[in-house]
Structures are given as structure tokens and as C-alpha cells.
Design an enzyme around this catalytic site. Structure first.
Site, PDB file in Angstrom:
ATOM      1  N   HIS A 356       0.801  -1.223   0.000  1.00 11.01           N
ATOM      2  CA  HIS A 356       0.000   0.000   0.000  1.00 11.01           C
ATOM      3  C   HIS A 356       0.834   1.274   0.000  1.00 11.01           C
ATOM      4  CE1 HIS A 356      -4.128  -1.509   0.464  1.00 11.01           C
ATOM      5  NE2 HIS A 356      -3.598  -2.497   1.158  1.00 11.01           N
ATOM      6  N   LYS A 544      -8.737  13.309   4.960  1.00 16.33           N
ATOM      7  CA  LYS A 544      -7.903  12.106   4.894  1.00 16.33           C
ATOM      8  C   LYS A 544      -6.910  12.171   6.046  1.00 16.33           C
ATOM      9  CE  LYS A 544      -6.759  13.215   0.729  1.00 16.33           C
ATOM     10  NZ  LYS A 544      -6.815  12.034  -0.136  1.00 16.33           N
ATOM     11  N   ARG A 545      -6.144  11.107   6.196  1.00 16.78           N
ATOM     12  CA  ARG A 545      -5.116  11.080   7.237  1.00 16.78           C
ATOM     13  C   ARG A 545      -4.171  12.272   7.069  1.00 16.78           C
ATOM     14  NH1 ARG A 545      -0.346   7.977   7.089  1.00 16.78           N
ATOM     15  NH2 ARG A 545      -1.082   7.098   5.121  1.00 16.78           N
ATOM     16  N   LYS A 550       0.599  14.094   1.910  1.00 16.84           N
ATOM     17  CA  LYS A 550      -0.753  14.397   1.423  1.00 16.84           C
ATOM     18  C   LYS A 550      -0.962  15.900   1.247  1.00 16.84           C
ATOM     19  CE  LYS A 550      -2.690  10.185   3.462  1.00 16.84           C
ATOM     20  NZ  LYS A 550      -3.167   9.474   2.260  1.00 16.84           N
ATOM     21  N   THR A 652      -8.576   6.292  -1.862  1.00 19.18           N
ATOM     22  CA  THR A 652      -9.942   5.808  -2.101  1.00 19.18           C
ATOM     23  C   THR A 652     -10.960   6.928  -1.885  1.00 19.18           C
ATOM     24  OG1 THR A 652     -10.005   4.933   0.163  1.00 19.18           O
ATOM     25  CG2 THR A 652      -9.511   3.373  -1.599  1.00 19.18           C
ATOM     26  N   LYS A 656     -14.673   8.014  -3.860  1.00 17.70           N
ATOM     27  CA  LYS A 656     -15.954   8.324  -3.207  1.00 17.70           C
ATOM     28  C   LYS A 656     -16.462   9.692  -3.631  1.00 17.70           C
ATOM     29  CE  LYS A 656     -14.065   5.717   0.613  1.00 17.70           C
ATOM     30  NZ  LYS A 656     -13.229   5.852   1.821  1.00 17.70           N
TER      31      LYS A 656
END
Length: 815
Positions: A356, A544-545, A550, A652, A656
Site C-alpha cells: 500500500h 484524509k489522514r 498528502k 480511495t 468516493k
């Protein structure tokens, strides 16, 4: 499923009476939630039992998904929808003057996962059951989730996530299937009756693993698969003699130490004790799961383990459960007298591994000292696996000692779990086309050279049952009204929506649905956080995390830039925007916590400055979780997917957002590339350096942050505002963030994730967003086309790919 309204009411009232000693008039909201859930489980239970019976009666290969986390979300609505009885249940409750929405909000999010890896596992289980494949999950029944996040004085503060404060009405305790897991001890060996060496452990610490089963309900069929979670306890954890001697803490010390294993999801592992607890967790649930599978196999098939791969395929979800590989060797050899070669053959045919990440920090490495002390026999087996592997490497690369050292599973006093997985498993897959390409050409290049047949791609997906049918019922109705049913289990059918792209009535209805969802989110945040949002503004969302790659930092820099322009130029025209963040930072991740503090500090300044005049608002949503995501994602106009290219394996949340009609603003990273390919680049906003450009810069060591600061005075000002007193009068609060970009800290080069390099391109992309949103019909068309082309990103498609290429399962129809 057959729904009997009278029976349901009878079960509900009986549950209230037995569990709480109350009737309907006396029950509070939580009592009602528990009773409704338990009554729904009564309806689901016959199919759950029949599914197990059918799998026993027709032995076939089954999939077992081992994962450290399963981010399941709330179960009530999802299970009722999949069982096809939600409308009936709501009608019965309405007749009893019970508001379904109110009791649904009483359900806590199960504290079994945190990020995309755990949510993917949950989507996969849903798809397996819906597609009628025999596939189950194994994990840990964490007593507490990672933590409940509060924002106090702008900072993340962690509180216990006591999701099991009451009871989980969906779980079934299976004490009869408990097993023992051993830690520590000394390796001993003797001889088997036929003269072979047999190893065993003496003086080990024993832990009881007790399974709790949760139903995984398939949509529109009778399949109910199982998620089995293990809870830790001590067989002799209470010492009565010590207690009677008034040594109360010592009397329960063993029990507390045992229970700590399943106490908290992802405990802080910055120190050696935390690392040891993490390893204990991973071995605990993998050993328990393998014992469970092997015991069941021996009972039903016998001890011819060459047949084991005919009935089992085990998917390892990242490196957390990779210790299962040597553990299976241990069980087969030490408990069933299987020889090394035969045991190794079983392992190689049974295990598959999903990677991942390409971040080195996420490829787990364990200190040899800790591993050897905690799992002496398992470590001994890893040594032997590695010894035999090194013989192969020396034969293949006889003079390349550097490669031999680098690829060794044990080197530099560490056990490399990623290397162990690649060497041992028959399949190694990435989770997006770019991610798999980078694994094969960069991170795992040497491994791909010797095992090219193992590597394959399986682009992630999400279940439309939860993320569209459940989370966005108005949009689901909009879709069904135009193209009929069937998309719920075949998301590719959404392409039929394309023919409505010029239908003004459909476009207006689509935007009205979006507005309703924005109003619903605004109402939720008003009551939960006293935040006041303008539903007419652009909802620009990054949830998100919290991790530096990110690039939430890039997002807040742009907001600071916009604020500067609004304050400096009263004539600056920009559409009203609401920037929404939601993220948890790992408890030991200092710099990520500083970014949260910066976001909230900037938000406080902007939201209270009258000069902004409603053009800008910044909101940080506390304690982001699945049930909150189900409110945020349907309300979003812009989906922020702005990770540094080449660093996000897949993502992901991007999927969505897409299927809920948000437009992607992102880099060519992870699954963004495939999203843009499906929806068309004209229906997204792409910016920034590519992964190839970043690889080239890193290889040449040619990155110079000063170049970007000199080129962009607006960026230079934003960066300087971190330390010039604009947002912090002490000038020290955000100094580490500032220095990490300009000078580099802790031995890293400056701006590791290219925030400064991509800033100007990001600003330009945001200007394109503002321009596109100003033409509402065009925006609605882009949103509709994103929905229409989201079919590839269903987890149903992902599961079919796994089945076809890796698992080779057969559908089993439950009567």
C-alpha cells in the site's frame, strides 16, 4: 430476506425487556438503537448460519483477508440496506413513534480502523459478500480506537475512543473457538518417533485469543460472510494470593499486560515499548487466525497439508500481518511434524501480499533484538528462510555483494517484513497503475527482476452501497429514476447517465441534490461545532489522514495566499469558498500536529476578519470518521487530492468524491490518473510535477527551494508569515514547518514533498476551479460526467480482478 413486521416488533420489545428492563415508553435512544440492531441481527442470523452450513457442505477455496484494521463505519443502516429491509424497519419504527435517524446516530463508529487501508478492507468484505464469494476478514477487536480527536486551542488533543462503552449488538462472542498464543520462552528440541528434530517452546507467556464474529451482509442475496476479530486476555491473569496480600496492582498485572495487546488501535510506537506492543499485536492476531484455519482444516479434511491451498488463500493487507508467513511454518513443522520443504510449499501457494505504499517508513522493519526476544522460534524460522534465500541470491548475483546485502531479509540488525512478503508470497500487487509501475521500476526493482511473475496491479475501489446508496440517498434515487436499478451491483451501468448531460431538468435536479447535501452538512457542523457554513459557496474539501506527503500544508498555504489578496485588494473578485479539512495526525507525529495547529490558527484569523466579507471560510472538522465522511463527501464540490506525485499509492476518498459528483483537484498521483482517464481531463483540475519529474529531481539532487520563493513573491510572503508574527506572536510555533521547507530539518533536504515547487501551479488550478464554478450548467455537466464514469472504481470490479488473477474463487449461492 423475509421480513415479518410483527415478529420484528416482538423481538424489539423483548430485547428491551430482557436487556434493560424497560418498555418502549421508558427506553432512551441508545436502548432503542441496541434493540433495533439486535432485532435486525435476528433476521440476518438464519442466513448467516446457512452461509456457514453451505460452505461446510460444499468445501471450496475461501479467501481470508488478514488486516490490522477494518474501518467498518456504522453497521445498522448498511446492514439493513444490504439485507433489503431498511424501508420496512423504518415503517415499523414510524408506527411506534420512533425516529430512525435519531437512533441511527446513537451508533458509534467501530474503532477498528483509521485510514484508507482499513476502509478498503471493509469495502472488500462488502463486495465479496455481494458478489457471493466465500471471503472473510481476520483482525483485532480493539477495545479503543486510535483516539477520539478534539481540537483545543487549535491543537489536536487525543482522548480515548471508547467505542465499546456499551456493547456492540452486532457481534457474537465465540469462546468455544478460543486459542492460545505464546510469546517469549526458550527454544527446546527433541526427536519425533521417526527420528526428526522437533522444536518447541518452554516457559512462554500464554495469551488467550477469543474470537468475536461480525456479520458481513451481501446486497440483494442471502450471503452473510464473517469478520472475525480477536480479543486478548490472560489464562491466569488474576493472582488471588497477591490480592489478599493487598498487592492489588501486582495481582492483575498479567491480565493488564495481556489485555494491552487488543487495547488500542495503533499505539504510539516512537519508543521501544511501543514497538514491542505493535509486534505483539501483529503476531497475536495472525497466530490466532492461522490456528483457527488450520484446526478447522484438520478437523474437516485431515493432515494432508498439500491440500491446504486448495481450500485457503490468505491475502496479507500490507506488512502488518506478514509475520503470519513464518508462523504458518512454525505451526506446520512444530505442531504437525511437516518437513521444511513441504511446509514451505504450502506457504508459497497460500499467501498473497498487497503493498500500500512506496514510503520506506511504512515498509515495516523490526529490530532483531526485539523480534528474537519476543518470538524466538519465529525468528529462527525467518533466519532459515533467509539463509536459503541468500544461497539463491549468491548463485544469481555471485559478485554483487551490495545487492545481496540489500535484498537480505535480515540485515543491519533488522528484519525487513516487506522483503519477507515478496520472497514468500505467490502474488505481490500494487493498488493503482502508477503505484504498481513505481514499485516494479523503483522501490522493488531488484525483486521484480527475479520474480517478474509475482507482480501485478489491482486498482482499489469502494463500495457504492455505502458511499452512494447509503450516504447519498437523494442522488441514488436520481440515478435509479433515470437508468433503473442494477447499478447497485454493477456500477458500470452509470455510463447510461451520459445521455442526460444536456438535459437541463436533470442538471438542475443534480445541483439541487448537491445543495440539499450541503445544507445537511452545514446543519450538522452548526450543531456539532458551532460552525456556520454558506451552502451557496464552493465546498472545497480535503479529508484524509494527516501526513506531510498528502500536503494539507499546500492547501492551507493557498488559503493564506487568498486571504492576503482579499485583505490587500478590496477589488479582488473571488467566488465564496468554504475550505473543509478533516484529518487525524498520528499521536507521535509532531510535524503533522503542527499543520493541524496552523490550519486552525489561520481559520480563526480568517473566520473572524470582517474584511473577508463572506468570501472565505475555513473549517476543521473534529474527529473525522466514516459517519462524518458520509455527510461531507455528498456535500463536496471540489475533491482535494493533492499528494506529491508518486507518493500516494492509490487513494480511495478520490473515488468516493467522484461517484458523488465532486470534481477532482489533484496531481497525477495514485488513482487520480485513472480517474482523469475515465472522466476526461476536462472534467478535473490537474496540476503539479509528475512522478517522473520528481524522480529526476531527487536523482540529480537538484532541488532548490529558493528558486520558487524568488519566482513567486506571493509564496515567499506566505512562507514568511509562518515566522514573522502574523499568525503567532512568539514567532516560534511554526518555525519547524518553516525550516523544513527552507533549510531542511532532522537530516532531510528542504521541502521533501515539493510544496513550494507546486504552489504556483496549484494556485492556477484553483483559479480554474473558480472560473468553472461560475458557469453553473457547465459545472453540473462536469459533475454528472464524473458520476457517470465512476464505474471502474467500484470495489466489486476490484474484487473480480483479484478473483480472476489471484484468488480463483467460485461463487456460492446461498439458498
Amino acid at each position: 430476506m423475509v421480513f415479518d413486521a410483527e415478529q420484528f416488533k416482538e423481538n424489539l420489545t423483548a430485547r428491551l425487556r430482557r436487556q434493560y428492563g424497560k418498555d418502549i415508553t421508558q427506553a432512551n435512544k441508545h436502548d432503542l438503537f441496541d434493540a433495533v440492531s439486535a432485532s435486525a441481527l435476528e433476521i440476518i442470523m438464519p442466513n448467516w448460519m446457512e452461509t456457514r452450513r453451505e460452505y461446510e457442505a460444499k468445501p471450496t477455496k475461501q479467501l481470508y483477508y488478514l488486516s490490522a484494521e477494518f474501518l467498518m463505519g456504522r453497521a445498522l443502516s448498511n446492514n439493513l440496506i444490504n439485507a433489503g429491509i431498511k424501508d420496512q424497519v423504518e415503517q415499523v419504527l414510524k408506527g411506534m413513534n420512533i425516529d430512525f435517524d435519531l437512533i441511527e446516530d446513537e451508533e458509534p463508529d467501530a474503532g477498528l480502523g483509521n485510514g484508507g487501508l482499513g476502509r478498503l478492507a471493509a469495502c472488500f468484505l462488502d463486495s465479496l459478500a455481494t458478489l457471493q464469494y466465500p471471503g472473510h476478514g481476520y483482525g483485532i477487536r480493539y477495545e479503543y480506537g486510535m483516539f477520539e480527536q478534539h481540537i483545543e486551542n487549535g491543537e489536536q488533543v487525543e482522548y480515548p475512543d471508547n467505542w465499546l462503552k456499551h456493547r456492540d449488538p452486532w457481534e457474537v462472542k465465540r469462546s468455544d473457538l478460543s486459542v492460545n498464543v505464546k510469546f517469549g520462552g526458550q527454544i527446546k528440541y527433541g526427536k519425533t518417533p521417526d527420528g526428526q528434530d522437533r522444536f518447541y517452546i518452554e516457559d512462554a507467556e500464554e495469551i488467550i485469543a477469543t474470537p468475536y464474529d461480525l456479520p458481513v451482509v451481501g446486497f440483494g442475496n442471502n450471503t452473510v460472510n464473517t469478520l472475525r476479530l480477536w480479543q486478548a486476555s490472560s489464562p491466569n491473569g488474576f493472582d488471588l494470593q497477591l490480592f489478599n496480600d493487598m498487592q492489588y496492582h501486582r495481582a492483575v498485572e498479567r491480565q493488564n499486560n495481556a489485555e494491552n495487546i487488543s487495547r488500542v488501535l495503533y499505539p504510539n510506537d516512537n519508543g521501544p515499548m511501543g514497538k514491542e506492543l505493535r509486534l505483539r499485536q501483529q503476531y497475536f492476531f495472525t497466530s490466532a487466525s492461522l490456528q483457527d484455519l488450520i484446526h478447522h482444516f484438520v478437523t474437516n479434511v485431515g493432515t494432508d497439508f498439500s491440500k491446504f491451498p486448495n481450500y485457503h488463500v490468505i491475502q496479507l493487507n500490507d506488512t502488518h500481518p506478514v509475520v503470519a508467513i513464518p508462523e504458518m511454518m512454525r505451526i506446520l513443522m512444530d505442531e504437525y511434524n511437516v518437513g521444511w520443504n513441504d511446509a514451505w510449499s504450502v506457504v508459497q501457494k497460500t499467501f498473497a501480499y498487497t503493498n500500500h505504499t512506496i514510503l520506506a517508513e511504512a515498509l515495516e522493519k523490526w529490530s532483531v533484538d526485539v523480534f528474537q526476544r519476543l518470538l524466538p522460534r519465529v525468528y529462527q524460522i525467518i533466519e532459515e528462510i533467509n539463509r536459503r534465500f541468500m544461497i539463491e541470491l549468491r548463485a544469481k548475483f555471485p559478485n554483487d555483494y551490495e545487492k545481496q546485502h540489500h535484498m537480505s531479509i535480515i540485515h543491519d540488525d533488522k528484519v525487513y517484513m516487506g522483503w519477507l512478503a515478496i520472497h514468500s508470497c505467490f502474488s505481490v500487487n500494487g493498488v493503482a497503475e502508477l503505484h504498481t509501475k513505481l514499485l516494479k521500476e523503483q522501490e522493488f526493482k531488484d525483486w521484480n527482476a527475479i520474480y517478474p511473475h509475482k507482480f501485478n496491479n489491482k486498482t482499489n475501489g469502494v463500495t457504492q452501497r455505502r458511499w452512494l446508496l447509503n450516504a447519498n440517498p437523494e442522488l441514488a434515487e436520481f440515478i435509479t429514476k433515470r437508468i433503473g436499478h442494477g447499478w447497485e451491483t454493477d456500477l458500470g451501468k452509470l455510463t447510461a447517465l451520459e445521455k442526460f448531460v444536456d438535459d437541463d431538468e436533470s442538471l438542475q435536479e443534480l445541483m439541487k441534490i448537491k445543495l440539499h447535501n450541503k445544507e445537511r452538512l452545514a446543519n450538522y457542523l452548526k450543531h456539532s461545532q458551532n460552525e456556520f457554513l454558506d451552502p451557496e459557496s464552493i465546498f472545497d474539501v480535503q479529508v484524509k489522514r494527516l501526513h506531510e506527503y498528502k500536503r494539507q500544508l499546500l492547501n492551507i498555504f493557498h488559503i493564506m495566499y487568498l486571504y492576503n489578496r482579499i485583505v490587500e485588494d478590496p477589488n479582488f473578485k473571488t467566488p465564496s469558498r468554504t475550505f473543509i479539512f478533516g484529518a487525524k495526525a498520528a499521536s507521535g507525529y509532531r510535524r503533522a500536529k503542527q499543520i493541524i495547529k496552523l490550519i486552525n490558527t489561520v481559520a480563526e484569523r480568517i473566520n473572524n476578519d470582517r474584511r473577508v466579507g463572506g468570501k472565505l471560510r475555513v473549517v476543521f472538522v473534529e474527529n473525522y470518521r466514516v459517519s462524518v465522511a458520509e455527510k461531507i463527501i455528498p456535500a463536496s464540490d471540489v475533491s482535494e487530492q493533492i499528494s506529491t506525485a508518486g507518493y500516494e499509492a492509490s487513494g480511495t476518498s478520490n473515488m468516493k468524491f467522484m461517484m458523488n459528483g465532486a470534481l477532482t483537484l489533484g496531481t497525477l498521483d495514485g488513482a487520480n490518473i485513472e480517474i482523469v482517464h475515465e472522466a476526461g481531463e476536462q472534467n478535473a483540475f490537474i496540476f503539479g510535477l509528475t512522478s517522473d519529474e520528481i524522480i529526476k529531481i531527487n536523482r540529480e539532487h537538484s532541488y532548490n527551494p529558493q528558486k520558487y520563493l524568488e519566482r513567486s513573491p506571493a509564496l515567499a510572503k506566505v512562507v514568511e508569515q509562518l515566522v514573522d508574527g502574523t499568525y503567532d506572536t512568539t514567532k516560534h510555533l511554526f518555525k519547524e514547518l518553516h525550516d523544513s521547507l527552507i533549510y531542511g530539518v532532522e537530516g532531510q533536504r528542504p521541502d521533501v514533498f515539493f510544496v513550494l515547487a507546486d504552489f504556483d501551479a496549484y494556485v492556477q488550478a484553483q483559479e480554474q476551479v473558480a472560473e468553472a464554478y461560475s458557469v453553473h450548467k457547465t459545472w453540473a455537466q462536469k459533475a454528472l460526467l464524473n458520476i457517470a464514469h465512476s464505474g471502474k472504481f467500484s470495489s466489486d470490479r476490484t474484487i473480480e480482478d483479484y478473483v480472476s488473477d489471484i484468488w480463483h474463487l467460485k461463487k456460492i449461492k446461498i439458498k
